[in-house]
Design a protein around this motif. Structure first.
Motif, PDB file in Angstrom:
ATOM      1  N   HIS A  31       4.576  -1.530  -4.148  1.00 44.72           N
ATOM      2  CA  HIS A  31       3.476  -0.458  -4.201  1.00 44.72           C
ATOM      3  C   HIS A  31       3.676   0.454  -5.435  1.00 44.72           C
ATOM      4  O   HIS A  31       3.130   1.426  -5.464  1.00 44.72           O
ATOM      5  CB  HIS A  31       3.548   0.354  -2.800  1.00 44.72           C
ATOM      6  N   GLN A  36      -0.040  -1.509  -9.052  1.00 39.18           N
ATOM      7  CA  GLN A  36      -1.478  -1.203  -8.788  1.00 39.18           C
ATOM      8  C   GLN A  36      -2.477  -1.217  -9.742  1.00 39.18           C
ATOM      9  O   GLN A  36      -3.488  -1.779  -9.377  1.00 39.18           O
ATOM     10  CB  GLN A  36      -1.488   0.400  -7.876  1.00 39.18           C
ATOM     11  N   HIS A  41      -4.382  -2.997  -6.519  1.00 41.15           N
ATOM     12  CA  HIS A  41      -3.985  -2.996  -5.086  1.00 41.15           C
ATOM     13  C   HIS A  41      -2.363  -2.973  -5.420  1.00 41.15           C
ATOM     14  O   HIS A  41      -2.133  -3.121  -6.308  1.00 41.15           O
ATOM     15  CB  HIS A  41      -4.542  -3.521  -4.112  1.00 41.15           C
ATOM     16  N   TYR A  42      -1.662  -3.144  -4.048  1.00 36.29           N
ATOM     17  CA  TYR A  42      -0.097  -3.402  -4.417  1.00 36.29           C
ATOM     18  C   TYR A  42      -0.119  -4.735  -4.516  1.00 36.29           C
ATOM     19  O   TYR A  42      -0.995  -5.589  -4.136  1.00 36.29           O
ATOM     20  CB  TYR A  42       0.600  -2.855  -3.374  1.00 36.29           C
ATOM     21  N   HIS A 110       8.634  -3.799   1.972  1.00 33.38           N
ATOM     22  CA  HIS A 110       7.826  -3.082   1.079  1.00 33.38           C
ATOM     23  C   HIS A 110       8.848  -2.270   0.171  1.00 33.38           C
ATOM     24  O   HIS A 110       9.817  -1.757   0.498  1.00 33.38           O
ATOM     25  CB  HIS A 110       7.088  -1.987   1.743  1.00 33.38           C
ATOM     26  N   ARG A 116       2.903   4.448  -2.969  1.00 27.67           N
ATOM     27  CA  ARG A 116       1.671   4.125  -1.891  1.00 27.67           C
ATOM     28  C   ARG A 116       0.595   5.153  -2.003  1.00 27.67           C
ATOM     29  O   ARG A 116       0.830   6.326  -2.149  1.00 27.67           O
ATOM     30  CB  ARG A 116       2.424   4.188  -0.569  1.00 27.67           C
ATOM     31  N   LYS A 117      -0.481   4.361  -2.370  1.00 28.18           N
ATOM     32  CA  LYS A 117      -1.669   5.493  -2.184  1.00 28.18           C
ATOM     33  C   LYS A 117      -2.344   5.932  -0.752  1.00 28.18           C
ATOM     34  O   LYS A 117      -1.740   4.998   0.380  1.00 28.18           O
ATOM     35  CB  LYS A 117      -3.060   4.694  -2.791  1.00 28.18           C
ATOM     36  N   TYR A 119      -4.818   5.867   0.879  1.00 28.76           N
ATOM     37  CA  TYR A 119      -5.993   5.210   1.714  1.00 28.76           C
ATOM     38  C   TYR A 119      -5.581   4.203   2.289  1.00 28.76           C
ATOM     39  O   TYR A 119      -6.297   3.438   3.222  1.00 28.76           O
ATOM     40  CB  TYR A 119      -6.938   4.675   0.528  1.00 28.76           C
ATOM     41  N   TYR A 120      -4.306   3.789   2.413  1.00 30.15           N
ATOM     42  CA  TYR A 120      -3.889   2.798   3.463  1.00 30.15           C
ATOM     43  C   TYR A 120      -2.502   3.196   4.028  1.00 30.15           C
ATOM     44  O   TYR A 120      -1.855   3.962   3.644  1.00 30.15           O
ATOM     45  CB  TYR A 120      -3.683   1.376   2.657  1.00 30.15           C
ATOM     46  N   ASP A 121      -2.248   2.446   5.261  1.00 32.17           N
ATOM     47  CA  ASP A 121      -0.900   2.895   5.847  1.00 32.17           C
ATOM     48  C   ASP A 121      -0.274   1.498   5.876  1.00 32.17           C
ATOM     49  O   ASP A 121      -0.593   0.348   5.859  1.00 32.17           O
ATOM     50  CB  ASP A 121      -1.310   3.202   7.471  1.00 32.17           C
ATOM     51  N   ILE A 122       1.167   1.505   5.892  1.00 29.94           N
ATOM     52  CA  ILE A 122       2.180   0.488   6.173  1.00 29.94           C
ATOM     53  C   ILE A 122       2.361   0.590   7.555  1.00 29.94           C
ATOM     54  O   ILE A 122       3.264   1.424   8.014  1.00 29.94           O
ATOM     55  CB  ILE A 122       3.454   0.603   5.405  1.00 29.94           C
ATOM     56  N   THR A 123       1.914  -0.670   8.481  1.00 27.27           N
ATOM     57  CA  THR A 123       2.247  -0.739   9.799  1.00 27.27           C
ATOM     58  C   THR A 123       2.526  -1.917  10.391  1.00 27.27           C
ATOM     59  O   THR A 123       2.839  -2.080  11.456  1.00 27.27           O
ATOM     60  CB  THR A 123       0.651  -0.358  10.718  1.00 27.27           C
TER      61      THR A 123
END
Length: 144
Positions: A31, A36, A41-42, A110, A116-117, A119-123
């Motif tokens: 990330h 990016q 993106h990543y 990760h 990390r931006k 606009y997204y989550d790491i789930t």
């Protein structure tokens, strides 16, 4: 991936094609800001021993020195990001999406998640690191 399987990949236009005849590391999701910027993106990347990677077509391959110790390989014709390598390291990172077909890989972690931006989550429940675990150069954070 077993040692008797050969993974093949390429850029979008075919000006860079490669084969990997050896084991591939599990995928790391990076990330950092440079990943990016170079992909939009990543990164999702695996790695192999440089000696196990054969370029079967390299007319489009260009390298960009993205830090004092690393460079990124991409196709100069279609712009696809393909590789990342660190000076003095015997491995080369390969973007997972550049492989032809479905190469049997799983993800392990990760890295550089502080980049990390929002606009997204790491789930996905995988381990998350602010640097690259075990790499003394990664203490400089985003400078890859």
């Amino acid at each position: 991936m077993t040692s008797d399987q050969k993974a093949r990949g390429s850029c979008l236009c075919g000006a860079v094609t490669f084969e990997v005849d050896g084991p591939l590391r599990k995928i790391s999701y990076c990330h950092c800001g440079q990943c990016q910027k170079s992909s939009g993106h990543y990164f999702a990347a695996t790695a192999a021993a440089r000696s196990d990677v054969t370029l079967t077509e390299d007319r489009g391959l260009k390298w960009f020195k993205s830090s004092p110790w690393a460079e990124r390989g991409f196709c100069g014709e279609c712009g696809c990001s393909l590789f990342w390598r660190m000076e003095g390291d015997g491995n080369i990172s390969i973007l997972a999406g550049s492989f032809d077909g479905d190469v049997p890989l799983t993800a392990e972690a990760h890295i550089f998640v502080k980049g990390r931006k929002g606009y997204y989550d790491i789930t996905d429940g995988l381990p998350q690191y602010d640097t690259y675990p075990g790499d003394p150069k990664s203490s400089e954070g985003d400078a890859q």
